[in-house]
Write an enzyme that holds these catalytic residues in place. Structure first.
Site, mmCIF file in Angstrom:
data_model
loop_
_atom_site.group_PDB
_atom_site.id
_atom_site.type_symbol
_atom_site.label_atom_id
_atom_site.label_comp_id
_atom_site.label_asym_id
_atom_site.label_seq_id
_atom_site.Cartn_x
_atom_site.Cartn_y
_atom_site.Cartn_z
ATOM 1 N N ARG A 105 0.934 -0.821 0.204
ATOM 2 C CA ARG A 105 -0.029 -0.138 -0.120
ATOM 3 C C ARG A 105 0.990 1.094 -0.078
ATOM 4 N NH1 ARG A 105 -5.252 -0.151 1.009
ATOM 5 N NH2 ARG A 105 -6.428 -2.659 0.662
ATOM 6 N N ARG A 113 -1.504 9.411 -7.616
ATOM 7 C CA ARG A 113 -0.930 10.409 -7.842
ATOM 8 C C ARG A 113 -1.440 10.508 -9.935
ATOM 9 N NH1 ARG A 113 4.032 11.834 -4.334
ATOM 10 N NH2 ARG A 113 3.691 10.973 -1.799
ATOM 11 N N HIS A 114 -1.631 9.236 -9.777
ATOM 12 C CA HIS A 114 -1.953 9.749 -11.338
ATOM 13 C C HIS A 114 -2.919 9.186 -12.169
ATOM 14 C CE1 HIS A 114 2.846 9.626 -11.869
ATOM 15 N NE2 HIS A 114 3.042 8.910 -11.124
ATOM 16 N N ARG A 115 -3.313 10.341 -11.406
ATOM 17 C CA ARG A 115 -5.409 9.864 -12.103
ATOM 18 C C ARG A 115 -5.841 10.125 -13.962
ATOM 19 N NH1 ARG A 115 -4.583 13.217 -7.901
ATOM 20 N NH2 ARG A 115 -4.288 14.734 -8.562
ATOM 21 N N ARG A 216 8.672 6.914 -12.633
ATOM 22 C CA ARG A 216 7.983 5.810 -11.502
ATOM 23 C C ARG A 216 9.537 5.438 -11.375
ATOM 24 N NH1 ARG A 216 6.319 8.307 -7.034
ATOM 25 N NH2 ARG A 216 4.479 9.043 -7.135
#
Length: 261
Positions: A105, A113-115, A216
């Site tokens: 998690r 955060r990447h929407r 990332r």
């Protein structure tokens, strides 16, 4: 006993094209010669990207658009030009779905955060009762004996609490309503660490994937998410070599040849 797990990535869905429907449209606009270059039994997501790009300029063949006198015949060259010209909206039509398995998690809290261009369905610990605390330890941590001793002792206590609480609440006794199980399980999950392994389905389009893979896997990114998205990058380079072949990988960091696509 603490169960060590390794994060895994499964590519479970990719775009699928309908050759006949493409043909119906192209027959109407006069671009069937483009379709004839494709193998109807081996259509790829990259075909969809090329189709969407050519539709924008009606550049399936010379003459359909009076402003277009020549076209790129080679798909790789065409898609490289899409990337170089930052025509990223074309890439939003290509979405891929991954199962991210045995990820923490910690990772999922960063990933949300990447929407834009993303869909997420995550395992719910409100409903899924923990009977152990599966956990990923990076290699450097596993080499530290004292650290592992203390860390696993804590995790073992958390596992014991989950088992004790389930028995204390009588969750496995006959006739216990699911609403009661859900309520108690939701309480119990509060005593699991952020590092507990979980899973989710994560869907993203290619434009988003290019951004997330770069961000990332960067040297300053959290190490678990670097590991996972390095694997995502490898899968996407296999799936769409023309759309991910511009990356260079240095010490696990994926840097694209073209940014802000």
């Amino acid at each position: 006993m603490t169960r060590h797990v390794e994060p895994e990535v499964f590519l479970v869905a990719r775009p699928e094209l309908d050759f006949d429907e493409l043909g119906r449209y192209l027959e109407d606009v006069g671009g069937l010669s483009w379709l004839e270059r494709l193998d109807r039994d081996q259509l790829t997501p990259q075909d969809l990207a090329e189709f969407a790009g050519r539709l924008c300029y009606r550049s399936f063949e010379p003459g359909l658009n009076p402003n277009v006198t020549r076209i790129r015949q080679d798909q790789d060259a065409y898609l490289r030009n899409i990337l170089a010209s930052a025509h990223g909206s074309v890439l939003e039509h290509l979405s891929f779905s991954f199962v991210l398995h045995n990820v923490s998690r910690v990772l999922t809290h960063e990933l949300v955060r990447h929407r834009p261009g993303v869909a997420i369905s995550q395992e719910s610990l409100r409903y899924v009762r923990l009977s152990d605390i599966p956990f990923w330890f990076p290699e450097w941590a596993r080499e530290d004996a004292e650290l592992m001793k203390r860390a696993t002792e804590m995790l073992d206590r958390m596992e014991e609490f989950q088992i004790w609480a389930a028995d204390h609440f009588g969750l496995d006794e006959p006739g216990v309503e699911f609403a009661v199980k859900k309520h108690r399980t939701s309480f119990m999950r509060r005593f699991a660490p952020e590092g507990v392994a979980t899973g989710l389905v994560w869907t993203a389009n290619v434009r988003t994937l290019r951004n997330v893979i770069e961000a990332r896997t960067a040297p300053g990114a959290e190490e678990e998410i670097r590991l996972v998205f390095g694997r995502v990058g490898e899968l996407m380079r296999e799936e769409c070599p023309a759309l991910f072949g511009d990356y260079t990988v240095t010490d696990g960091a994926w840097a694209p040849g073209w940014r802000k696509v």
